[in-house]
Design a protein around this motif. Structure first.
Motif, PDB file in Angstrom:
ATOM      1  N   UNK A 148       0.816  -1.216   0.000  1.00  0.00           N
ATOM      2  CA  UNK A 148       0.000   0.000   0.000  1.00  0.00           C
ATOM      3  C   UNK A 148       0.853   1.272   0.000  1.00  0.00           C
ATOM      4  N   UNK A 149       2.111   1.085  -0.172  1.00  0.00           N
ATOM      5  CA  UNK A 149       2.977   2.257  -0.076  1.00  0.00           C
ATOM      6  C   UNK A 149       2.909   3.154  -1.304  1.00  0.00           C
ATOM      7  N   UNK A 161       8.500   3.311  -1.056  1.00  0.00           N
ATOM      8  CA  UNK A 161       9.130   3.461   0.249  1.00  0.00           C
ATOM      9  C   UNK A 161       8.305   4.166   1.304  1.00  0.00           C
ATOM     10  N   UNK A 162       7.204   4.754   0.925  1.00  0.00           N
ATOM     11  CA  UNK A 162       6.493   5.602   1.883  1.00  0.00           C
ATOM     12  C   UNK A 162       5.077   5.112   2.166  1.00  0.00           C
ATOM     13  N   UNK A 163       4.673   5.247   3.424  1.00  0.00           N
ATOM     14  CA  UNK A 163       3.275   4.982   3.792  1.00  0.00           C
ATOM     15  C   UNK A 163       2.635   6.318   4.131  1.00  0.00           C
ATOM     16  N   UNK A 203       3.973  11.425   6.363  1.00  0.00           N
ATOM     17  CA  UNK A 203       4.336  10.175   5.704  1.00  0.00           C
ATOM     18  C   UNK A 203       5.404   9.463   6.501  1.00  0.00           C
ATOM     19  N   UNK A 204       5.362   8.181   6.426  1.00  0.00           N
ATOM     20  CA  UNK A 204       6.265   7.353   7.213  1.00  0.00           C
ATOM     21  C   UNK A 204       7.150   6.565   6.272  1.00  0.00           C
ATOM     22  N   UNK A 232      10.944  12.449   8.480  1.00  0.00           N
ATOM     23  CA  UNK A 232      11.223  11.039   8.789  1.00  0.00           C
ATOM     24  C   UNK A 232      12.684  10.825   9.132  1.00  0.00           C
ATOM     25  N   UNK A 233      13.538  11.341   8.248  1.00  0.00           N
ATOM     26  CA  UNK A 233      14.967  11.124   8.433  1.00  0.00           C
ATOM     27  C   UNK A 233      15.450  11.787   9.714  1.00  0.00           C
ATOM     28  N   UNK A 234      15.022  13.005   9.955  1.00  0.00           N
ATOM     29  CA  UNK A 234      15.469  13.725  11.148  1.00  0.00           C
ATOM     30  C   UNK A 234      15.022  13.002  12.407  1.00  0.00           C
TER      31      UNK A 234
END
Lengths: 653, 427
Positions: free
Chosen positions: B97-98, B106-108, B114-115, B399-401
């Motif tokens: 479902x990404x 890569x993202x939800x 977004x995750x 997300x990254x931070x």
């Protein structure tokens, strides 16, 4: 802490080593190597050249002769082009797929990062069509240019044409011109190039990665504005020029008309001509080749480059210089028995038996005999050696603008031909020759060559009764209406005004009285003074010549008309001149329609001759040993070589 | 059990690390401002812009860090397996479902934000690995533990490769440092790993047969210059054979497993193809931007390559270009040194842990941050192939931070409690 704790040093070491690698690399590309700094500048700066509008050329009544039309150069930066609808693109600018590929490859080979020309000179309609969709085609953009447009398609040779500069032009200009600039190649475009071209402007734009302008470098400090070229007002009268080109259609010939008071050229027709719009735009190259290969040479500027023997119109000059030399006057009479005898058996025929002929009637009836005598007086009867008398005669004739350039503001003017006495001395083997040797000069034949411009100028001199202004095509320059000083200089021909009257009277009678050679073209209500002539043509029909000025009092127009291969001057050249004069003075033409139609529809173009190979002319080698002048002379005058040899003996002392 | 904690967080947070962390965040924030500067929204606090958003991310990261420091550290040790499994599930879910961003599934999308599961997979793997290795530690590191530990990493790697996100997957290989430090991997093995990378590169630069021939010559030299015992000769032959097999394997994998754009990137890096308009464009522009910074840079907000968007991904993967162009060598070197300082400090922290869980976890953190740091900057400098991974704390992205912040602060929490009475048994 565990037993492997010493390994932490290895890990630290690896981290430090990795950082050192990064620092070394940074140092190299930032401090040591400066090529990146330069590339950065390249990325960002785009120099846009603003091309100036070329000066416009108007006629004497401010009507446009040539103007600028906007066109659009399509440029491409290949690196920027991604995922475009090629089919749509090709359709919009009207090229096919192969054409697209070849142009794009060429641009890529030039440089993938820099913009280069994809397609030159799109028309305004194509641009409008493309403009709506241009955003879909990243990497393509458009630059404004202008091309010349000739609304009436006239005066092609006078106006000339422009083209992009060649490497030679750039070299010659010491780098003033840059690739992509336009330069005048012929005609007025070339003669007045410095004034017409204006000044390039430059914009230093900052662009982003999509090549979109984002602002001006240094806030426009280094930008310069384009300066438009100077507009020129030519002396041509547009309506007169249109009429002239219509009259000479399908004929080979010239018309030159001058305003006597100023030397301004009112009409400058060279036929065959071409539509000047042919030298503009994408078809230019093909059209140029077509014109170059045309056997009738439409690019030849006949008014100043074609040279003809003047024929009987030269009698006017003869009469004037002879009067000034006080060798004849208006009362001088010679008897014409149908020709002029000279030497032992020399005979120069005349068209008629004129009997006693006065100065006036010699002009009116164009009597060769009268002028044979006149010339003999000028050369042999001066109390000095004939060859030096010839030089005096030549000098007087030259002041009328014969045998020297007049200084018209067009490139490529032919000076015509009037040989010096040395030429004849060399040819005859000694300097003891007399008028009998080159008597054909008396009636404007022989080695004499004159351009149509010079002939019209002679008419202007007669109209002014003794002086002229250098004939020129540009009346004034720019808004300030500057006139070049060389054209305001009044040049005298050294003949007193009173001597002109009898000649003018004769010319007037030629047109306005029955019996005159040009009576058929008399204009109602206007006293036009004119002279017919027939120039010899060894290759075919003679050339028809007519020159005139009108009105007799306060003349406004002086005109010369040449029509090649047309026979007698009265049939073709005179009606053409008459119509031009009437149109200019009264804005109407009263000549009967059937004559007008005959002229308009007349086709005197020579049939295309098959190319003759060199070897077959072997047969004619003997006669070609004579100079062409001698050949012409031989035609007009009954040859009697023994007589001439006898003459030599007679004068040997 | 009582905590002798007088301070709220424990015996003492390492403020130096927090200072370094915050410095990096702020540097990132300012450079994102420069990278995507929008003249219509110039304020660095403007929330419609990425820099405004990054400000919010930083604020929320501070809160997140605060929360992490409050939570008892036993939570982290106990929740590790659960977290690990949840992450694996998310990694599977995202494949279905990404949202597909840039070719990566890569993202939800969770509405408000977004995750990115792969980011959290790194954290989960570190925790899980620490827990497992800690529980199975003994004086002599066993091969079985190594194998299972490796498997714990390989599963998420495989799942991430299905997205396919090669960059994130490669990160996990950096955890070899953990195995090395804990004794599961010998120094020799590390050296072999290094040589393998070198062979890998050489095989691509030159044909595999040349490399094999060179290895053969080296093996012969090795035999020649050492004691010609049977053992040595056999070892040399074994080395030769295994190296040759490796080379052939590399060649096979390169041509048959790697995708063409990945091959292209590697070949551009190695200089085999010179394609500054196609594959090499990003790196070429990156070099131009950084190189044009020269010694002192062009000044804040004055970078022309940055301003006019010549470098792609300016606020994310290529954020270093903005720093290079606007701050020059001085600024770039300072940043590199800041990272080195952070990494060395983290090693120091990991070593001073009494709990081996914390130490193992600490080395995991160092490995992951080191990998991102070196690969990301190396990529912008054209010495590493283009692999899309962010620069920790500096690249734009919530997300990254957050995931890096959590990664870091959990270690800080352990560190703050290092003198606590309640310690997991250590070796």
């Amino acid at each position: 802490m565990n037993s492997f704790f010493a390994r932490k040093f290895i890990v630290q070491g690896i981290i430090i080593a990795a950082a050192a690698v990064l620092l070394l690399r940074l140092f190299y590309i930032q401090v040591i190597d400066d090529s990146y700094y330069l590339s950065a500048e390249n990325n960002v700066l785009r120099k846009v050249i603003i091309y100036p509008a070329r000066g416009v050329i108007l006629d004497r009544n401010s009507k446009v002769l040539v103007q600028n039309e906007p066109v659009y150069d399509l440029l491409v930066t290949p690196r920027e082009v991604k995922d475009i609808d090629t089919a749509l693109f090709c359709q919009l600018i009207d090229i096919d797929k192969e054409g697209f590929i070849s142009r794009f490859t060429k641009a890529k080979n030039y440089s993938p990062y820099k913009a280069s020309i994809f397609e030159k000179q799109l028309s305004a309609e194509t641009y409008a069509r493309l403009q709506e969709h241009l955003y879909k085609f990243r990497g393509f953009y458009v630059q404004n240019r202008t091309v010349r447009n000739y609304p009436d398609s006239i005066a092609a040779q006078f106006l000339g044409y422009i083209n992009e500069v060649t490497d030679k032009d750039i070299e010659r200009s010491n780098g003033f011109y840059r690739p992509g600039d336009y330069i005048g190649v012929s005609g007025v475009e070339s003669a007045y190039e410095d004034l017409l071209r204006g000044q390039r402007g430059v914009q230093n734009l900052l662009v982003d990665a999509f090549n979109r302008p984002k602002g001006h470098f240094a806030d426009g400090k280094y930008d310069t504005l384009a300066v438009a070229g100077e507009d020129l007002m030519s002396s041509l009268d547009k309506d007169l020029q249109i009429l002239g080109e219509k009259l000479l259609k399908n004929k080979i010939g010239t018309i030159v008309a001058i305003e006597p008071q100023t030397g301004e050229i009112l009409s400058f027709v060279s036929s065959p001509s071409y539509n000047p719009n042919m030298m503009v735009g994408r078809e230019r190259g093909n059209n140029y080749m077509k014109l170059l290969n045309d056997p009738n040479k439409p690019m030849f500027i006949r008014p100043i480059q074609a040279q003809y023997p003047p024929g009987s119109v030269f009698k006017v000059v003869s009469a004037l210089v002879a009067q000034q030399a006080k060798l004849i006057d208006e009362n001088t009479i010679f008897y014409c028995p149908g020709g002029y005898r000279y030497g032992r058996n020399g005979f120069m025929g005349c068209t008629h038996v004129h009997g006693s002929t006065s100065l006036v009637s010699s002009i009116q009836t164009s009597c060769n005999t009268y002028y044979g005598y006149t010339y003999a007086k000028m050369i042999d009867g001066r109390g000095e050696k004939s060859s030096s008398a010839y030089d005096d005669w030549r000098e007087a004739v030259q002041r009328f603008g014969i045998g020297q350039k007049l200084g018209i503001d067009l490139p490529g003017e032919n000076s015509g031909n009037l040989p010096t006495s040395d030429y004849y001395t060399k040819n005859f083997g000694s300097d003891k020759w007399t008028s009998a040797y080159n008597i054909s000069l008396s009636i404007g034949q022989g080695e004499m060559g004159i351009t149509p411009l010079q002939m019209a100028n002679i008419m202007a001199i007669v109209a002014n009764r003794g002086f002229y202004y250098r004939p020129h095509l540009i009346k004034s320059i720019g808004d300030k209406k500057i006139v070049k000083p060389e054209f305001t200089e009044r040049i005298s021909v050294g003949v007193d005004a009173k001597y002109f009257e009898p000649v003018i009277e004769g010319m007037s009678q030629a047109v306005n009285q029955p019996g005159g050679t040009a009576y058929s073209v008399k204009i109602k209500g206007i006293e036009m003074a004119g002279k017919t002539g027939t120039a010899q043509n060894p290759h075919g029909e003679n050339h028809a010549v007519f020159f005139a000025f009108a009105p007799r009092v306060n003349p406004k127009i002086a005109i010369a008309v040449f029509v090649e291969n047309a026979g007698y001057g009265g049939v073709w050249a005179a009606p053409i001149a008459s119509m031009m004069v009437e149109q200019y003075l009264t804005d109407t033409i009263t000549m009967p329609k059937y004559i007008q139609d005959r002229i308009y529809e007349g086709n005197l173009m020579p049939a295309v001759k098959p190319v003759v190979k060199q070897t077959t002319t072997q047969k004619e080698a003997d006669t070609s040993k004579q100079t062409p002048a001698e050949q012409k002379q031989a035609q007009r005058i009954k040859p009697n070589s023994t007589a001439i040899l006898a003459q030599n003996d007679k004068y040997k002392s | 059990m009582t905590n002798t904690n007088r301070k709220f967080f424990g015996s003492g947070i390492d403020w130096l690390t927090i200072f370094l962390w915050l410095s990096l965040c702020v540097i990132g924030w300012f450079n994102i401002h420069a990278a995507v500067y929008d003249i219509d929204n110039p304020s660095i606090l403007n929330l419609s812009t990425n820099y405004g958003k990054q400000f919010i991310f930083i604020l929320s990261a501070i809160i997140l860090g605060f929360v992490i420091l409050i939570i008892d550290n036993r939570f982290y040790t106990s929740v590790a397996p659960v977290f690990y499994v949840i992450t694996l599930i998310l990694l599977i879910v995202v494949l279905f479902i990404g949202r597909n961003v840039g070719g990566n599934q890569a993202w939800i999308d969770l509405g408000l934000f977004r995750l990115q599961p792969s980011e959290f997979a790194k954290l989960a793997a570190c925790l899980m690995l620490a827990r497992y290795l800690n529980n199975h530690s003994s004086r002599n590191p066993s091969l079985k533990t190594l194998a299972v530990g490796a498997l714990l990493l390989i599963v998420p790697v495989a799942l991430i490769m299905l997205q396919p996100d090669t960059g994130s997957a490669l990160t996990f290989f950096a955890l070899i440092f953990v195995f090395y430090r804990e004794g599961y991997v010998s120094g020799r093995l590390l050296l072999i790993a290094g040589i393998s990378i070198a062979l890998f590169v050489l095989t691509l630069l030159y044909t595999e047969w040349i490399v094999i021939a060179v290895i053969g010559l080296l093996s012969i030299a090795l035999i020649y210059f050492s004691k010609k015992t049977r053992k040595n000769i056999i070892s040399a032959i074994v080395v030769f054979i295994s190296a040759s097999v490796f080379v052939l394997g590399v060649d096979f994998a390169y041509n048959n497993i790697l995708q063409s754009h990945q091959r292209n990137r590697i070949e551009v890096l190695l200089g085999k193809i010179d394609d500054p308009r196609g594959e090499g464009y990003n790196v070429n522009q990156s070099l131009i931007a950084i190189g044009s910074g020269q010694l002192l840079g062009k000044g804040y907000l004055e970078g022309t390559q940055t301003k006019y968007n010549f470098v792609p991904e300016q606020s994310t993967d290529f954020i270093f270009c903005t720093i290079g162009e606007e701050w020059g060598f001085v600024g770039s070197a300072t940043l590199v040194l800041l990272y080195v300082a952070l990494l060395l400090r983290l090693i120091h922290i990991a070593e001073r842990q009494r709990s081996s869980f914390a130490r193992i976890y600490g080395y995991g953190v160092v490995s992951i941050i080191f990998f991102h740091f070196f690969i990301n900057i190396g990529m912008t400098l054209g010495i590493v192939p283009v692999i899309g991974i962010p620069l920790p704390f500096i690249s734009y992205g919530g997300s990254s931070l957050w995931s890096f912040t959590i990664l870091l602060f959990i270690l800080l929490k352990f560190d703050a409690n290092r003198k606590g009475l309640f310690n997991v048994q250590s070796v």
